[in-house]
Structures are given as structure tokens and as C-alpha cells.
Scaffold this motif. Structure first.
Motif, mmCIF file in Angstrom:
data_model
loop_
_atom_site.group_PDB
_atom_site.id
_atom_site.type_symbol
_atom_site.label_atom_id
_atom_site.label_comp_id
_atom_site.label_asym_id
_atom_site.label_seq_id
_atom_site.Cartn_x
_atom_site.Cartn_y
_atom_site.Cartn_z
ATOM 1 N N ARG A 27 0.824 -1.208 0.000
ATOM 2 C CA ARG A 27 0.000 0.000 0.000
ATOM 3 C C ARG A 27 0.859 1.259 0.000
ATOM 4 O O ARG A 27 0.554 2.228 -0.687
ATOM 5 C CB ARG A 27 -0.920 0.010 1.218
ATOM 6 C CG ARG A 27 -1.955 -1.083 1.161
ATOM 7 C CD ARG A 27 -2.849 -1.060 2.375
ATOM 8 N NE ARG A 27 -3.740 -2.219 2.341
ATOM 9 C CZ ARG A 27 -4.551 -2.569 3.323
ATOM 10 N NH1 ARG A 27 -4.594 -1.856 4.429
ATOM 11 N NH2 ARG A 27 -5.326 -3.625 3.219
ATOM 12 N N ASP A 72 6.400 3.873 -14.556
ATOM 13 C CA ASP A 72 5.893 4.808 -13.550
ATOM 14 C C ASP A 72 6.661 4.633 -12.256
ATOM 15 O O ASP A 72 6.916 3.522 -11.827
ATOM 16 C CB ASP A 72 4.397 4.552 -13.320
ATOM 17 C CG ASP A 72 3.737 5.697 -12.607
ATOM 18 O OD1 ASP A 72 4.082 5.926 -11.430
ATOM 19 O OD2 ASP A 72 2.892 6.365 -13.214
ATOM 20 N N THR A 90 5.770 5.624 -9.226
ATOM 21 C CA THR A 90 4.977 5.510 -7.998
ATOM 22 C C THR A 90 5.245 4.151 -7.362
ATOM 23 O O THR A 90 5.180 3.135 -8.037
ATOM 24 C CB THR A 90 3.465 5.533 -8.333
ATOM 25 O OG1 THR A 90 3.251 6.499 -9.331
ATOM 26 C CG2 THR A 90 2.635 5.805 -7.114
ATOM 27 N N ALA A 130 3.636 3.250 -4.274
ATOM 28 C CA ALA A 130 2.461 2.841 -3.510
ATOM 29 C C ALA A 130 1.461 2.131 -4.420
ATOM 30 O O ALA A 130 1.079 2.647 -5.465
ATOM 31 C CB ALA A 130 1.806 4.052 -2.866
ATOM 32 N N PHE A 131 1.070 0.956 -4.002
ATOM 33 C CA PHE A 131 0.105 0.136 -4.730
ATOM 34 C C PHE A 131 0.388 0.106 -6.230
ATOM 35 O O PHE A 131 -0.512 0.236 -7.050
ATOM 36 C CB PHE A 131 -1.333 0.598 -4.483
ATOM 37 C CG PHE A 131 -2.216 -0.552 -4.083
ATOM 38 C CD1 PHE A 131 -2.475 -1.581 -4.984
ATOM 39 C CD2 PHE A 131 -2.757 -0.644 -2.815
ATOM 40 C CE1 PHE A 131 -3.258 -2.660 -4.627
ATOM 41 C CE2 PHE A 131 -3.538 -1.725 -2.440
ATOM 42 C CZ PHE A 131 -3.787 -2.734 -3.342
ATOM 43 N N ASN A 132 1.639 -0.036 -6.560
ATOM 44 C CA ASN A 132 2.012 -0.096 -7.974
ATOM 45 C C ASN A 132 2.008 -1.551 -8.433
ATOM 46 O O ASN A 132 2.979 -2.286 -8.261
ATOM 47 C CB ASN A 132 3.396 0.538 -8.162
ATOM 48 C CG ASN A 132 3.793 0.582 -9.619
ATOM 49 O OD1 ASN A 132 3.291 -0.173 -10.439
ATOM 50 N ND2 ASN A 132 4.722 1.471 -9.949
ATOM 51 N N LEU A 133 0.904 -1.958 -9.013
ATOM 52 C CA LEU A 133 0.755 -3.361 -9.411
ATOM 53 C C LEU A 133 1.745 -3.750 -10.494
ATOM 54 O O LEU A 133 2.115 -4.907 -10.619
ATOM 55 C CB LEU A 133 -0.668 -3.626 -9.906
ATOM 56 C CG LEU A 133 -1.767 -3.559 -8.855
ATOM 57 C CD1 LEU A 133 -3.081 -4.008 -9.463
ATOM 58 C CD2 LEU A 133 -1.430 -4.421 -7.653
ATOM 59 N N THR A 134 2.170 -2.785 -11.277
ATOM 60 C CA THR A 134 3.096 -3.101 -12.357
ATOM 61 C C THR A 134 4.478 -3.432 -11.798
ATOM 62 O O THR A 134 5.184 -4.306 -12.303
ATOM 63 C CB THR A 134 3.123 -1.943 -13.365
ATOM 64 O OG1 THR A 134 1.770 -1.640 -13.732
ATOM 65 C CG2 THR A 134 3.906 -2.317 -14.615
#
Lengths: 242, 588, 109, 117
Positions: free
Chosen positions: B181, B485, B487, B489-493
Motif C-alpha cells: 500500500r 511509472d 509511484t 504505492a500500490f504499484n501493481l506493475t
């Protein structure tokens, strides 16, 4: 994406409670669920899109979202059934805190499940035997009707009363409590009635039936809650809830 | 940024193994500080929850644990670790009573109130306890709600990425996790640790396990120097849904009962073909049906989607819709008419019999680390019986919970972590943020095709050698692939990248082990070595990582500590079900 | 809602079922061709049965309305539990007083 | 921007509409009730009471009264439905039940108006 492909517009909620919808063009597929659409966007259009899923076949209840205004399990919702005017709007579940984009924090949901005493408490029966339970008995039949919840949170999100007062235990937790109360093996059935008779428990339900309307596995929490109302009222009148 | 915390017992995973371990440890010593870390939400991720069939347990007076044991050994083609299998069949009896009496599971009853046990493939007695065809949900929900109600810490959406050993490498000090998260790292120091993250052969184009599975547990085990066994043994289920490109639903199971009750398998010309391969037709065993389907497709007689049709309509659409309500609904939800039309299916990767080698008390060779469930190997041998999977995770999860609590009571303390490992592993996880954006989708597509085509249901030397070579190249491509990307936080990639890293390593293990086993048995079929070989000299394969990135295979003889090939614990019987076509049976 | 409030709410509802049927019937009958004060008072003056019937009705309806109002305030306004309950209870008290006064007026005054 | 507006699509079903109307009619009755009692209380002074009754015979007031009578009838019918669901467990065919409640309420109101004029 080739230029010949037919596409449709999908508006996706971005941000936490404060955010906005962001439009995407997603190619149409013959077989495509809402979860597939979200996955496509994350894999091909915006790698930072946050969403939650696990089993992908309607077993784990992780992927529920608000689709065109209604809470749904997205892994089992075919796009063709919900697309409206060639458009989809996808948001996180309501009535739960938003972590990011399409992901909610389900902690309050599970805490209420606990507070409603949504669990079995072992009785005094012998531990090395299996209690005989007739499947056609009234209690087992009532419990069986309520037991197959996947705790996806759809009913909780659909519940108008939760949206008006966030301390209400909500349909899923109470539905579980009803199944537990109908379990003849349980060692403290009165304890369940005590738990659900607090000010924020079953009597807070207004029988709107939004939960039953939206449950993806066709349970009827309203019915379960009504059962709890009757049972706890009876217990109250008998003075058992002290 | 690295947050650190301490707990007595850290449990990775919240399937049958993780939840049972937590409850058992708490019961053994309520003062223990117990933490469950899980990639998704507690009780909602993983595969125990997805169990449809049920739970094998010998309860009937006409059945016996010896019979259950023999079915398991014979079904596993004499490859199982016999002490583990023995622990399984014994523990199952205890667990089913606990599930009923302590945790309140609703298992189906007969009309007289006694427990219903259904027939399941490969067993000489009807011993599968179940809750309709949603047994997993029932078990996991009942266990989860017990955990929710107890003082057990939950680290949800925390992905374990590395075991952190002590400086001298003698034991485990803790686990490095990513708080998904927040996108930050967390080091959890624990006295004892259970790995119960599950397996899941998701590196195959068609697969059944939960979408969050990526063999992280086995990967961490390999990196920590643990030995894996039986990695070539990947079970395929004959009928997975084929829903087309970009669908998550593809690969998920249509239940066995469809064929059992008289469903047809048809090729692209809509002709039945199973009798060309086996006299039992559609009712032959899983491995035979799967292989035949693949051969039919390879011969150019597949459906437009590259699969096989399953047809139920001749049994009467209304009857089918009633008898297989759940399956018909599932198909309808993704746009198919199972009751009245033909649905495209293909065999689908289902379960990994292989995993980290362990002892009946769930200990591994790394002091302080325990393993249970699909991350572990050796219980099922070459083939897992339907209904033995959930028994495996719950039995050994409980055993591990008890053993971990006892170890702490006996004085096990926190160990000091090797800080350089933490630093190294954080760097490994963050590497993709520094690289030029790579095409993770292409890498994933290549991987799943590669494993499907070259290390799948039918294997041979040249396919496997190709596979290994291409996996090595793919691994190199993956290693330099960056993320678009930044980011965290919660970066599914980002997690897709990490998933692929685990999947590629475990894929290599499968391919290497498959190349090493030059015979065919159970789930492993070598077209160039189609014979089972001599049972008395059965050996199991091992694989470990040395020098950081080199996979080394080996083999060990199976010790027949309880029963030898040709013998049986049951007088006058081998223990396996008779070799006849199963009668048409109703779905339970 | 507490079980006591629930009991009172549903209990008064059940109690009022015959009362409302009667009341609706009376209204429909009485309204024929318009109402006059004499007409109303001639029906009610000195009638103990009338006083009993509406006394019960006022008693039940007041409780029912007060609890309902409390719930609505709790759910539809930012008022907390205590404030909503106080207003609800106040409404019950006001309705009892005004209802008793009305009955006194049309029966005895 | 908020995620969902006041009019959620998830509320577009008979149960919610029924509950909403039940609540609004109840609210209207709760507000009407003290006024109703106050007016009857005017009977303490006969002249004032006569005046008030005469005032209430105006068409516009009559129509308002008809609405209150309808509200009572709808609230009553909706309440019966609620009691049926909660105490008799009747959960089937709620749409028909609810339509019946509204029909009853509307019918009583029209009957009132027909007799009033």
C-alpha cells in the motif's frame, strides 16, 4: 491497439476519497469482464492504476468495485451486461475508506464481522466425534441459506443504512451472525444475540433490501437480519440478554 | 525507507497453512506475539479458498488411514516422502474434527445427520468431506473469522521478498517485505517463521490458481539456499475455460464432474476423439485426458481458439443447468452457454507437487524457518489426489504452528540479521525503477507460451533444452526491464515485475528438473521416455541455487520407510482404486 | 437502534393497525360534504369510548413518531446519538401533551 | 469530486423506493401531528374551533388534507409490508407488495377527495 479495433470509454476513479474520474479508451473483446477492463488499463494504458483482485472466478471477493453506480464483483461481471451508452464508470466500493484508485480499506468490514460475533464458539460436545446435524432441520436449513458468503463487501457498500451511519454492523456481519446462531453446535448462541442487539446491530436495519438486491451469490441478508431481530427480541423479553 | 518490527512468530500467507498455524500457535501459547503477513487480504488471497472438491479423510469404519495412505502413495507413483504422507493421512482425521468442532465448518451431511463423504478420482473409498462444491470458501472463512477475533497482528498487502539469514547463515533472522500500500520496505524479525505462501503454477499460459500467485515462496527458498524437490511435477487439470485474450477467467476450472457425468470432449470438427486415445474415453484419468487433448490440438484439430469443446447439451440442458448450477452460472457470467452449447476448454496448470524439502515437523534446513502447504514438496510425489491438497495445507499448517510455539517456549530467541542481505535485497527489488521501461506484457506472454509449449503436458529433451535456453534469455531481458511509472504505492506493475522474476526462476527449476527426470510418471510425461521405469529404485529430483544464480539438479533415492513397491498395508490390495472406467456420477 | 426502541417502534406499529383502519374509515365517512365544528364535537363530546380510542392512539403514535424522528435525525443529519435521542424524546413528550390537550378539548371542554 | 452522488444507481430498486417513501410519509406525519393536535385543541374555545374547521374546508386545504390522509395510508401499508418481512419472513415478490402499498395509499387519498367535494 490497432486502429480497426472497436473501443469504448471507461472512466476510472483516480485518487483517494478526493479524486476524479479519468477517461480511457479500451478495446472491445468478445469475452471481457470488468476486471479484464481494469487489468487492460493497468497493463497497457496506465501502469500505476491500483486495484485489488485475487482468485478471478468469484470465490475470494477481493475485486468488488462500483460499476456504473452499483457495487459488483468485477471478475464475474461481463462488460456487455453493464455497459451503458457505450460507457463504463468504475469507482471503488462506497462506504469504505479508499486507499487509492479502486482499492478500499476493508478493515472496518472485518472488524464489524468480529463485533457481530460472526464466528463459531465451540460447545461442550465431544471433540472426537462429529455432531449429527440433519440437513433438513429448520435451523440447519436457515444456516445453509446464509452461509455461502464470500465476504466481498458488496452488500456493505450497497447498504443505505451504513452510508447514513457508519457504526451500523452491516448486512454481511449480521448475515454471518444469523448463520452462527442457527448452528446447533455453537456453545454460546445467546452471546450472538447480545452482540447483535447493541445499538448499532440488527435493529438498525430498515429492510431496504439493497443487500439482497446486490449480493452476487444471491444471499438474502435482509432475511437473516429479520431473523436476528425476532430472535433477539424474544431473548430480550425473556430477560436473556443481560 | 525501511521500517522494522519484531514479533515472536511470523507467518507468510493466509491460506489453510497460514491460518491454521496462527490459530495453533496462539492456542499453544496465548502470550505469543503472532503476525500474519499476506500479499492480499487475510483469508481472501491464495488457493485454499478456491478448493471446490473437498477434504480427504478416512473416517468411515470401512475405510482406514492405511487405505488413505496407500491411495496417496500409489497415486503419487511411489514418489511421495512416506513419512510426510503418513503424517498427512493421520493429521487429516484430527483436522477435520477441529474444523467441525473448534471452528464450526459446515460440511455436508447425509439425511441421517452423519457427515457426507463423496467419491473423488483416484481413491479406493468415498472419503472426501465437502461443503457443496465450495469447500475452500467454507474452511477459509471459518478460520479467518477466528483469526479476526483474536489478538493476531495482520500485515495485509505485505509481500514477502526475501528471507534474511543470520550473518553466519546458520538460521533465519527475519523476512524482508514490501508494504504494497505504501510502497515501502519492512523488515520483520521473528524467532520462528512459517512459509505458507502457496505455490501455483501461474507461469503456464493456462492456469487455475489465484491471480496473485507467483511462486514467491519457492523463489525465496531457492535464494536462501534451500533445496527444492519434485519440481518437474506440475499437475494439469483437463478442463480449464478458454475465454480468449486479455481475460483473467481463462484457465479457471470447469469441474471434473462434467466429464464424469457423461460430458463429451469434441475437437474442432465437433467429433469425439477421446476413444482414439483411451478405452475409457472422456472418463480416463486427468493426465491421459490432458495429454490426449493436447495431442489433438497439436494435430491441427483444435477449435478456433486453439482448444477443445466440452458439450453437455445431449444430457438435457435443463438437467445440466440444475445439476451443475455453479459451473453453468460461471460460464454464463463470461458469456458461454455450458448447458446448451459448446464451451472451449483446454488443460490448465493446477498444482505444484514439488517444493521446499521439509520434515514431518515442518522444519527446513534453515534454523527457525518452517514450511507448509504448496510451498513444500514431497507429500504428494508425482501426483496429488483431489482432496489431498487442502488436507496437506491444514495438517502441516497446524503442525508448524505447534512446533513454532514449542521452539519459542523451549528458548528460541531472535537472531541478528545480516544487514548486508537486507540492503542487497532492497536493491534487487528497486532495480526496475532505475531501468529504461521494458515491455513486461511481452515478457509475460513469452514466458507463459514458453512454459506451455516446452515444459508443459508433453515434454522431451530437445523441448526442455530449448526451454531452458529461452528462459535464460528471458531472465536477462527481464532483469534489465524497467518500469514506466515511479509511484511505489500500490504499484501493481512493479509487483508484476517482481512476480515475473519469481516465475522465471521457478520456471527454470521446473524445466531443469523435468530434464533431469528421464522417465514418465504421474504428472510428468516425457515423450522420449514414456515408460514409468523401475519403482524399487525410484529417485526424486532435487534442485538448488548455487553461486547466486546457477541451478544445480540432483537426485535422491526415495526411502520406502513404511511400504515398498509391490507391498501394501492393506491385505490383498495395492491400495489404489481398481483400474476401471469410473461410473457416471452426479456432481456433488 | 436499541432493542427497546425497536420493540416500542414495532409494538406501537402493530397496536396501531386496527386504530388506523378505524381512523381512516372515520375520516372517509366524516368528510362527506365537508366538515363542521358542531358535527365533530357532537360525535366526541362526553364519549368515553372516543376518549379511550384516541387516548390510546395518541399514546402509541407519539412514541412511534418520536422514535422514528430520532432515527431520521441520526441518519440524515449530523446530530449525534444523544442529541437525536433527546429530540426524539422531546417530541414524544410534546405530542403527549398536545394530544392530551386535544382530547380534553374535544371530549370535555 | 465525490465518488457517488446522492442518487446512487444502487438505490434504483423497489425496496429502497418503498423505504424512502415510508420515511418521507412518516416524517410528514410527524410534522403534521402536533399541528393536528393543536387544531383539535382549539375546541377549548368553540368559536376558534369553528373558524378553524371552516378554514379547513377550503379546496386547497382539503387537497393538503387528502395528501396527509394518503401519507397515513401509505405509511400504514408500507408498515404492514415491513412487519410482514420482519416478522413473517415474507421476502418474495417484494415489488408487487410495494406496488400494492402505493396503490392502497393513492386509493385512500382519492376516496377522501371524492367524498370531500
Amino acid at each position: 491497439m490497432t486502429s480497426q479495433e472497436r473501443t469504448f470509454q471507461v472512466d476510472i476513479w483516480r485518487g483517494d476519497e478526493n479524486g476524479e474520474y479519468q477517461p480511457f479508451e479500451v478495446p472491445e473483446r468478445e469475452n471481457q469482464t470488468v476486471l479484464d477492463v481494469v487489468t487492460y488499463i493497468q497493463r497497457h494504458l496506465d501502469p500505476a492504476l491500483a486495484y485489488r483482485f485475487a482468485c478471478r472466478v468469484g470465490v475470494c471477493g477481493s475485486c468488488a468495485m462500483t460499476v456504473n453506480g452499483r457495487p459488483r464483483w468485477t471478475c464475474r461481471t461481463h462488460v456487455s451486461r453493464v455497459v451503458k451508452n457505450g460507457k463504463l464508470t468504475i469507482a471503488p466500493l462506497t462506504n469504505l475508506p479508499v486507499i487509492r484508485d479502486l482499492v478500499t480499506d476493508m478493515t472496518p468490514f472485518f472488524e464489524k464481522w468480529r463485533d457481530a460475533r460472526g464466528r463459531f464458539v465451540a460447545g461442550d460436545g465431544p471433540k472426537n466425534e462429529l455432531a449429527p446435524v440433519e440437513p433438513e432441520s429448520n435451523e440447519r436449513a436457515a444456516a445453509s441459506e446464509a452461509i455461502e458468503c464470500i465476504n466481498c463487501g458488496v452488500c456493505y457498500s450497497a447498504c443505505d443504512v451504513v452510508s447514513w451511519r457508519d457504526d451500523y454492523l452491516g448486512p454481511a456481519a449480521l448475515n454471518r451472525a444469523w448463520a452462527a446462531w442457527n448452528d446447533v453446535r455453537d456453545g454460546d448462541r445467546t452471546g450472538i444475540l447480545k452482540a447483535v442487539s447493541q445499538g448499532t446491530g440488527c435493529h438498525t436495519c430498515h429492510t431496504h433490501q439493497s443487500c439482497a438486491e446486490h449480493c452476487p451469490v444471491a444471499l438474502n441478508p435482509t432475511f437473516s437480519i429479520a431473523g436476528l431481530k425476532r430472535a433477539s427480541l424474544k431473548a430480550k423479553l425473556k430477560g436473556q440478554l443481560r | 525507507m525501511l521500517e522494522t518490527m519484531r514479533t515472536d512468530i511470523l507467518i507468510i500467507g493466509s491460506g489453510g497453512a497460514g491460518l491454521f498455524a496462527a490459530l495453533y500457535a496462539k492456542k499453544a501459547n496465548p502470550d505469543l506475539d503472532i503476525t500474519i503477513a499476506v500479499k492480499g487480504l487475510v483469508g481472501k488471497s491464495g488457493c485454499t479458498r478456491m478448493v471446490q472438491g473437498g477434504y480427504n479423510v478416512a473416517l468411515n469404519s470401512d475405510d482406514s488411514i492405511e487405505r488413505h495412505f496407500m491411495d496417496t502413495i500409489v497415486g503419487g507413483k511411489w514418489l511421495p516422502h512416506q513419512d510426510l504422507a503418513w503424517a498427512l493421512v493421520n493429521g487429516a482425521v484430527k483436522r477435520i474434527h477441529e474444523l467441525e468442532n473448534e471452528y464450526g465448518c459446515f460440511f455436508d451431511r447425509n439425511a441421517d445427520g452423519s457427515l457426507h463423504q463423496k467419491a473423488f478420482a483416484g481413491q479406493s473409498f468415498d472419503r472426501t468431506v465437502h461443503k457443496g462444491d465450495l469447500t475452500g470458501i467454507e474452511i477459509i472463512n471459518r478460520l479467518s473469522e477466528q483469526v479476526w477475533a483474536q489478538d493476531i497482528n495482520r500485515l495485509e498487502e505485505h509481500r514477502a521478498v526475501a528471507f534474511v539469514p543470520t550473518k553466519d547463515g546458520s538460521g533465519i533472522a527475519g523476512v524482508l517485505l514490501i508494504n504494497m500500500r505504501a510502497g515501502s520496505f519492512r523488515f520483520v524479525q521473528a524467532k520462528t517463521i512459517l512459509l505458507g505462501a502457496g505455490g501455483g503454477p501461474t507461469m503456464y499460459r493456462y492456469h487455475t490458481p489465484s491471480g496473485d500467485k507467483s511462486c514467491d515462496g519457492m523463489t525465496m527458498g531457492l535464494r536462501a539456499g534451500l533445496k527444492l524437490r519434485d519440481m518437474e511435477m506440475v499437475q494439469f487439470h483437463p478442463t480449464g475455460i478458454l475465454a480468449g485474450n486479455d481475460t483473467r477467467m481463462t484457465g479457471t476450472i470447469l469441474e471434473e464432474g462434467l466429464r464424469g457425468s457423461g460430458g463429451y470432449l469434441l475437437n474442432g470438427e465437433r467429433e469425439r476423439f477421446m476413444f482414439n486415445y483411451h478405452s475409457h474415453g472422456e472418463r480416463a484419468t486427468r493426465d491421459i485426458v490432458s495429454r490426449s487433448m493436447i495431442e489433438e490440438v497439436r494435430a491441427g484439430r483444435g477449435t478456433p481458439g486453439g482448444g477443445i469443446y466440452i458439450r453437455m447439451a445431449h444430457l438435457g440442458p435443463e438437467k445440466v443447468a440444475k445439476q451443475f448450477k455453479g459451473m453453468v452460472k460461471r460460464c454464463a457470467d463470461c458469456g458461454f452457454d455450458l448447458a446448451g452449447g459448446d464451451v472451449e476448454v483446454l488443460p490448465t496448470a493446477h498444482y505444484m507437487m514439488g517444493g521446499i524439502a521439509f520434515e514431518p515437523d515442518c522444519k527446513t534446513t534453515l534454523e527457525g524457518l518452517y514450511v507448509a502447504g504448496e510451498d513444500s514438496g514431497g507429500v504428494h510425489g508425482a501426483n496429488r489426489l483431489g482432496g489431498n491438497g487442502v488436507a496437506n495445507s491444514t495438517v502441516f499448517g497446524g503442525v508448524a504452528g505447534e512446533a513454532m510455539a514449542k521452539a519459542i517456549t523451549d528458548g528460541t530467541d531472535w537472531r541478528e540479521p545480516d544487514a548486508s542481505v537486507i540492503e542487497h535485497e532492497v536493491g534487487r527489488c528497486l532495480k526496475p525503477f532505475t531501468g529504461k521501461p521494458g515491455d513486461l506484457n511481452a515478457i509475460r506472454e513469452t514466458l507463459v507460451d514458453l512454459m506451455w509449449d516446452k515444459a508443459g503436458i508433453i515434454r522431451d529433451k530437445s523441448l526442455l533444452e530449448d526451454c531452458i535456453r529461452e528462459l535464460d534469455a528471458l531472465g536477462e531481458e527481464h532483469a534489465v526491464a524497467g518500469l514506466a511509472d515511479s509511484t511505489r504505492a500500490f504499484n501493481l506493475t512493479w509487483h508484476d515485475w517482481l512476480n515475473l522474476e519469481s516465475q522465471i526462476l521457478v520456471s527454470k527449476s521446473i524445466a531443469h528438473a523435468a530434464l533431469a527426470r528421464e522417465d514418465s510418471r504421474g504428472a510428468h510425461y516425457r515423450a522420449d521416455f514414456p515408460e514409468t521405469g523401475d519403482l524399487e529404485t525410484t529417485r526424486y529430483t532435487t534442485i538448488e541455487l548455487s553461486d547466486g544464480d546457477k541451478l544445480v539438479t540432483g537426485s535422491e533415492p526415495v526411502e520406502f520407510t513404511i511400504v515398498k513397491p509391490g507391498e501394501s498395508l492393506i491385505e490383498g490390495e495395492a491400495g489404489a482404486p481398481p483400474e476401471i472406467a469410473p461410473p457416471p456420477q452426479a456432481a456433488e | 437502534m436499541s432493542p427497546v426502541s425497536y420493540l416500542l417502534q414495532r409494538g406501537t406499529a402493530m397496536l396501531m393497525v386496527p386504530l388506523i383502519i378505524t381512523h381512516l374509515a372515520v375520516i372517509i365517512m366524516a368528510v362527506q360534504g365537508g366538515l363542521s365544528a358542531e358535527e365533530i364535537l357532537s360525535r366526541t363530546h362526553g364519549s368515553m369510548m372516543w376518549a379511550g380510542f384516541y387516548g390510546l392512539f395518541v399514546f402509541a403514535a407519539s412514541i412511534h413518531a418520536g422514535i422514528g424522528m430520532q432515527t431520521i435525525l441520526r441518519e440524515w443529519t449530523p446530530l449525534g446519538r444523544l442529541a437525536s435521542a433527546n429530540i426524539g424524546h422531546a417530541l414524544i413528550a410534546i405530542l403527549w401533551v398536545l394530544g392530551a390537550r386535544a382530547i380534553y378539548a374535544v371530549v370535555w371542554a | 469530486m465525490s465518488i457517488s452522488g446522492l442518487t446512487r444507481a444502487s438505490r434504483a430498486h423497489p425496496g429502497f423506493v418503498a423505504a424512502l417513501i415510508h420515511r418521507l410519509s412518516g416524517l410528514a406525519l410527524a410534522i403534521f401531528l402536533p399541528l393536528h393536535f393543536l387544531m383539535l385543541g382549539l375546541a377549548l374555545d368553540e368559536a376558534a374551533f369553528s373558524g378553524a374547521v371552516a378554514w379547513s374546508n377550503q379546496p386547497l386545504v382539503k387537497i393538503s388534507e387528502a395528501l396527509m390522509v394518503s401519507a397515513l395510508a401509505v405509511h400504514f401499508a408500507g408498515g404492514l409490508r415491513l412487519l410482514a418481512v420482519e416478522f413473517l419472513g415474507l421476502t418474495r415478490a417484494q415489488g408487487a407488495w410495494i406496488a400494492g402499498c402505493f396503490a392502497f395509499g393513492g386509493g385512500v387519498g382519492i376516496l377522501f377527495l371524492m367524498r370531500a367535494f
